[in-house]
Design a protein around this motif. Structure first.
Motif, PDB file in Angstrom:
ATOM      1  N   ILE A   9      37.002  39.249  47.278  1.00 28.46           N
ATOM      2  CA  ILE A   9      37.298  40.454  48.052  1.00 28.46           C
ATOM      3  C   ILE A   9      36.008  41.234  48.241  1.00 28.46           C
ATOM      4  O   ILE A   9      35.305  41.522  47.268  1.00 28.46           O
ATOM      5  CB  ILE A   9      38.342  41.325  47.332  1.00 28.46           C
ATOM      6  N   PRO A  10      35.669  41.581  49.494  1.00 28.38           N
ATOM      7  CA  PRO A  10      34.439  42.355  49.718  1.00 28.38           C
ATOM      8  C   PRO A  10      34.508  43.708  49.007  1.00 28.38           C
ATOM      9  O   PRO A  10      35.439  44.479  49.202  1.00 28.38           O
ATOM     10  CB  PRO A  10      34.398  42.545  51.240  1.00 28.38           C
ATOM     11  N   GLY A  11      33.527  43.980  48.183  1.00 31.28           N
ATOM     12  CA  GLY A  11      33.434  45.253  47.479  1.00 31.28           C
ATOM     13  C   GLY A  11      34.080  45.271  46.109  1.00 31.28           C
ATOM     14  O   GLY A  11      33.933  46.254  45.383  1.00 31.28           O
ATOM     15  N   SER A  12      34.809  44.200  45.735  1.00 31.94           N
ATOM     16  CA  SER A  12      35.483  44.236  44.431  1.00 31.94           C
ATOM     17  C   SER A  12      34.488  44.160  43.281  1.00 31.94           C
ATOM     18  O   SER A  12      34.643  44.848  42.272  1.00 31.94           O
ATOM     19  CB  SER A  12      36.503  43.111  44.326  1.00 31.94           C
ATOM     20  N   SER A  13      33.464  43.335  43.419  1.00 35.82           N
ATOM     21  CA  SER A  13      32.464  43.259  42.346  1.00 35.82           C
ATOM     22  C   SER A  13      31.614  44.528  42.309  1.00 35.82           C
ATOM     23  O   SER A  13      31.165  44.939  41.233  1.00 35.82           O
ATOM     24  CB  SER A  13      31.592  42.024  42.510  1.00 35.82           C
ATOM     25  N   ASN A  14      31.418  45.167  43.458  1.00 29.04           N
ATOM     26  CA  ASN A  14      30.699  46.445  43.469  1.00 29.04           C
ATOM     27  C   ASN A  14      31.491  47.525  42.738  1.00 29.04           C
ATOM     28  O   ASN A  14      30.914  48.345  42.021  1.00 29.04           O
ATOM     29  CB  ASN A  14      30.433  46.902  44.901  1.00 29.04           C
ATOM     30  N   ALA A  15      32.802  47.541  42.948  1.00 31.37           N
ATOM     31  CA  ALA A  15      33.645  48.521  42.256  1.00 31.37           C
ATOM     32  C   ALA A  15      33.552  48.329  40.745  1.00 31.37           C
ATOM     33  O   ALA A  15      33.440  49.302  39.991  1.00 31.37           O
ATOM     34  CB  ALA A  15      35.088  48.392  42.726  1.00 31.37           C
ATOM     35  N   LEU A  16      33.568  47.082  40.318  1.00 30.70           N
ATOM     36  CA  LEU A  16      33.456  46.787  38.886  1.00 30.70           C
ATOM     37  C   LEU A  16      32.085  47.194  38.347  1.00 30.70           C
ATOM     38  O   LEU A  16      31.977  47.825  37.292  1.00 30.70           O
ATOM     39  CB  LEU A  16      33.707  45.304  38.641  1.00 30.70           C
ATOM     40  N   THR A  17      31.039  46.891  39.079  1.00 28.88           N
ATOM     41  CA  THR A  17      29.680  47.232  38.653  1.00 28.88           C
ATOM     42  C   THR A  17      29.485  48.737  38.559  1.00 28.88           C
ATOM     43  O   THR A  17      28.929  49.247  37.583  1.00 28.88           O
ATOM     44  CB  THR A  17      28.651  46.630  39.632  1.00 28.88           C
ATOM     45  N   PHE A  18      29.949  49.468  39.570  1.00 29.05           N
ATOM     46  CA  PHE A  18      29.791  50.921  39.542  1.00 29.05           C
ATOM     47  C   PHE A  18      30.667  51.564  38.470  1.00 29.05           C
ATOM     48  O   PHE A  18      30.289  52.594  37.905  1.00 29.05           O
ATOM     49  CB  PHE A  18      30.085  51.525  40.911  1.00 29.05           C
ATOM     50  N   GLY A  19      31.813  50.966  38.167  1.00 28.13           N
ATOM     51  CA  GLY A  19      32.631  51.474  37.071  1.00 28.13           C
ATOM     52  C   GLY A  19      31.932  51.331  35.734  1.00 28.13           C
ATOM     53  O   GLY A  19      31.945  52.244  34.912  1.00 28.13           O
ATOM     54  N   ILE A  20      31.302  50.183  35.521  1.00 32.34           N
ATOM     55  CA  ILE A  20      30.544  49.975  34.281  1.00 32.34           C
ATOM     56  C   ILE A  20      29.355  50.927  34.221  1.00 32.34           C
ATOM     57  O   ILE A  20      29.087  51.543  33.187  1.00 32.34           O
ATOM     58  CB  ILE A  20      30.097  48.508  34.177  1.00 32.34           C
ATOM     59  N   ILE A  65      39.141  44.806  41.175  1.00 32.42           N
ATOM     60  CA  ILE A  65      39.421  46.115  41.778  1.00 32.42           C
ATOM     61  C   ILE A  65      40.075  47.033  40.751  1.00 32.42           C
ATOM     62  O   ILE A  65      39.656  48.178  40.572  1.00 32.42           O
ATOM     63  CB  ILE A  65      40.324  45.958  43.020  1.00 32.42           C
ATOM     64  N   ASN A  66      41.109  46.533  40.088  1.00 33.05           N
ATOM     65  CA  ASN A  66      41.809  47.359  39.088  1.00 33.05           C
ATOM     66  C   ASN A  66      40.905  47.727  37.927  1.00 33.05           C
ATOM     67  O   ASN A  66      40.897  48.880  37.482  1.00 33.05           O
ATOM     68  CB  ASN A  66      43.047  46.630  38.571  1.00 33.05           C
ATOM     69  N   THR A  67      40.132  46.777  37.444  1.00 37.69           N
ATOM     70  CA  THR A  67      39.225  47.056  36.326  1.00 37.69           C
ATOM     71  C   THR A  67      38.155  48.061  36.739  1.00 37.69           C
ATOM     72  O   THR A  67      37.844  48.988  35.988  1.00 37.69           O
ATOM     73  CB  THR A  67      38.577  45.758  35.832  1.00 37.69           C
ATOM     74  N   GLY A  68      37.598  47.893  37.925  1.00 35.40           N
ATOM     75  CA  GLY A  68      36.590  48.836  38.419  1.00 35.40           C
ATOM     76  C   GLY A  68      37.145  50.232  38.583  1.00 35.40           C
ATOM     77  O   GLY A  68      36.481  51.219  38.263  1.00 35.40           O
ATOM     78  N   ARG A  69      38.382  50.333  39.075  1.00 32.68           N
ATOM     79  CA  ARG A  69      39.005  51.643  39.247  1.00 32.68           C
ATOM     80  C   ARG A  69      39.237  52.305  37.887  1.00 32.68           C
ATOM     81  O   ARG A  69      38.938  53.490  37.712  1.00 32.68           O
ATOM     82  CB  ARG A  69      40.319  51.501  40.005  1.00 32.68           C
ATOM     83  N   ILE A  70      39.744  51.548  36.928  1.00 29.15           N
ATOM     84  CA  ILE A  70      40.000  52.099  35.592  1.00 29.15           C
ATOM     85  C   ILE A  70      38.697  52.541  34.926  1.00 29.15           C
ATOM     86  O   ILE A  70      38.610  53.630  34.357  1.00 29.15           O
ATOM     87  CB  ILE A  70      40.754  51.076  34.724  1.00 29.15           C
ATOM     88  N   LEU A  71      37.663  51.705  35.017  1.00 33.08           N
ATOM     89  CA  LEU A  71      36.373  52.068  34.427  1.00 33.08           C
ATOM     90  C   LEU A  71      35.766  53.284  35.114  1.00 33.08           C
ATOM     91  O   LEU A  71      35.128  54.125  34.472  1.00 33.08           O
ATOM     92  CB  LEU A  71      35.418  50.882  34.483  1.00 33.08           C
ATOM     93  N   SER A  72      35.955  53.398  36.422  1.00 25.72           N
ATOM     94  CA  SER A  72      35.443  54.570  37.144  1.00 25.72           C
ATOM     95  C   SER A  72      36.157  55.841  36.703  1.00 25.72           C
ATOM     96  O   SER A  72      35.529  56.890  36.545  1.00 25.72           O
ATOM     97  CB  SER A  72      35.595  54.383  38.649  1.00 25.72           C
ATOM     98  N   TYR A  73      37.477  55.748  36.503  1.00 23.56           N
ATOM     99  CA  TYR A  73      38.209  56.912  36.005  1.00 23.56           C
ATOM    100  C   TYR A  73      37.770  57.278  34.592  1.00 23.56           C
ATOM    101  O   TYR A  73      37.644  58.470  34.268  1.00 23.56           O
ATOM    102  CB  TYR A  73      39.718  56.662  36.029  1.00 23.56           C
ATOM    103  N   ILE A  74      37.530  56.288  33.754  1.00 23.26           N
ATOM    104  CA  ILE A  74      37.049  56.565  32.395  1.00 23.26           C
ATOM    105  C   ILE A  74      35.664  57.209  32.456  1.00 23.26           C
ATOM    106  O   ILE A  74      35.387  58.175  31.744  1.00 23.26           O
ATOM    107  CB  ILE A  74      37.038  55.272  31.555  1.00 23.26           C
TER     108      ILE A  74
END
Length: 103
Positions: A9-20, A65-74
Motif C-alpha cells: 500500500i502506498p504510504g503504509s511503510s511511511n506511516a509506520l516509519t513516522f510513527g516509530i 497502517i494500523n501499527t503506524g497509526r497506533i504508534l503515531s497516537y502514542i
C-alpha cells in the motif's frame, strides 16, 4: 491471486516509519519533533487507508497502517505529556525566582 502479485500500500511503510520516529524523537530528543512526526504519520496512515479502501484486493500490508497509526497516537500522547511536564517545570522555576527575596 498469489501473494507475490499484491502490491504494498502506498504510504503504509511511511506511516509506520513516522510513527516509530515520533516515539523515538519524543523520548530522546524533544517533544515538538515527536508531535510533528506524529502528525505526518497520521496523515500518511489516512492516505494509505484511502488507497486500500479504494481497491482492497490489490494491496497487502494493511497492518502497517494500523501499527503506524497506533504508534503515531502514542508519540503524540508522549509529546503532550512532555509539553505539560515542561510547562510545569519552567512555571515552577519562574515562580521560584519571582517569589524569592534576593538581597
Amino acid at each position: 491471486m498469489n501473494n507475490s502479485e499484491y502490491q504494498q500500500i502506498p504510504g503504509s511503510s511511511n506511516a509506520l516509519t513516522f510513527g516509530i520516529l515520533s516515539i523515538v524523537l519524543t523520548l530522546f530528543c524533544c517533544g515538538p519533533f515527536g508531535a510533528i512526526f506524529s502528525f505526518i504519520g497520521l496523515s500518511n496512515a489516512k492516505n494509505a487507508k484511502r488507497y486500500f479502501e479504494a481497491n482492497p484486493g490489490n494491496y497487502r500490508g494493511y497492518e502497517n497502517i494500523n501499527t503506524g497509526r497506533i504508534l503515531s497516537y502514542i508519540g503524540l500522547a508522549l509529546s503532550l505529556i512532555y509539553l505539560i511536564f515542561c510547562i510545569l517545570y519552567f512555571g515552577f522555576i519562574i515562580a521560584l525566582f519571582t517569589t524569592a527575596d534576593f538581597q
